[in-house]
Design an enzyme around this catalytic site. Sequence first.
Site, PDB file in Angstrom:
ATOM      1  N   HIS A 132      44.357  37.749  42.769  1.00  0.00           N
ATOM      2  CA  HIS A 132      43.261  38.089  41.854  1.00  0.00           C
ATOM      3  C   HIS A 132      42.959  36.954  40.893  1.00  0.00           C
ATOM      4  O   HIS A 132      43.770  36.047  40.713  1.00  0.00           O
ATOM      5  CB  HIS A 132      43.544  39.383  41.069  1.00  0.00           C
ATOM      6  N   HIS A 177      43.920  34.113  33.840  1.00  0.00           N
ATOM      7  CA  HIS A 177      44.870  33.535  34.798  1.00  0.00           C
ATOM      8  C   HIS A 177      44.408  33.749  36.225  1.00  0.00           C
ATOM      9  O   HIS A 177      43.513  34.541  36.502  1.00  0.00           O
ATOM     10  CB  HIS A 177      46.291  34.093  34.586  1.00  0.00           C
ATOM     11  N   GLU A 192      49.877  32.833  37.833  1.00  0.00           N
ATOM     12  CA  GLU A 192      50.876  33.855  38.133  1.00  0.00           C
ATOM     13  C   GLU A 192      51.215  33.773  39.621  1.00  0.00           C
ATOM     14  O   GLU A 192      50.321  33.577  40.448  1.00  0.00           O
ATOM     15  CB  GLU A 192      50.291  35.242  37.810  1.00  0.00           C
TER      16      GLU A 192
END
Lengths: 133, 133
Positions: free
Chosen positions: B7, B78, B129
């Site tokens: 994502h 992020h 991440e």
Amino acid sequence: MITWLNHVAIAVPDLDAAATKYRSLGAEVSDPQELPEHGVIVVFVKLPNTKIELLHPLGEASPISGFLERNPGGGVHHLCFEVTEISEMAGKLSEIGARVLGDGSAKIGAHGKPVLFAHPKDFHGVLVEFEQT
Amino acid sequence: MITWLNHVAIAVPDLDAAATKYRSLGAEVSDPQELPEHGVIVVFVKLPNTKIELLHPLGEASPISGFLERNPGGGVHHLCFEVTEISEMAGKLSEIGARVLGDGSAKIGAHGKPVLFAHPKDFHGVLVEFEQT
């Protein structure tokens, strides 16, 4: 309508270093491609579902230079969504009050397809490109 | 190794407005989900190839609040890449000199899977991440 995330573009101060980093994490990374008419040199991090475009300025009047002056360490420059029909998207953007950069009409983008860029202030701080596929 | 873009997370000052915007452009947008243990309320823009997570602070100590203070209009918070093995990725990050946030070990992330965050200064200005899938 939006159909796909085509790419995430990241402006980087050192293209070789960024490419090496993604390569070392196991990603497939292309060779650098110069796009002089767009003022950028690009490396693609090819993932199975989308790609990351690592951008670095090329030439005097690169659209990336100002961004890197404001963000010397780099950062996400824009997101690109694929759309079914660029003129329909232009109409939608106008309908919801989102400004299109430039004269408001679609241009031929870096991948040879019609694109529009919506103003980051109208997309919660994110420069958004729409590309007809 | 990196296998997928899970994502793109965008911090937004007005979750309803951002959700409405993506919905009006034809994207499938979820209802808001509160994740109190992560200090966020999230809406997912579901694309066929990946998702956009629209994040808004929830509670007093949200990790998103500082970002929105620095970027009141919102912005990309992020990127999340899926990886095959989180401990292998931790080793790789250490090998290439990229700092892992916190104590350096994987934690259970917002989707119930082990995650690591690498320092933006070691990823050309982008908070990254890594999620084990």
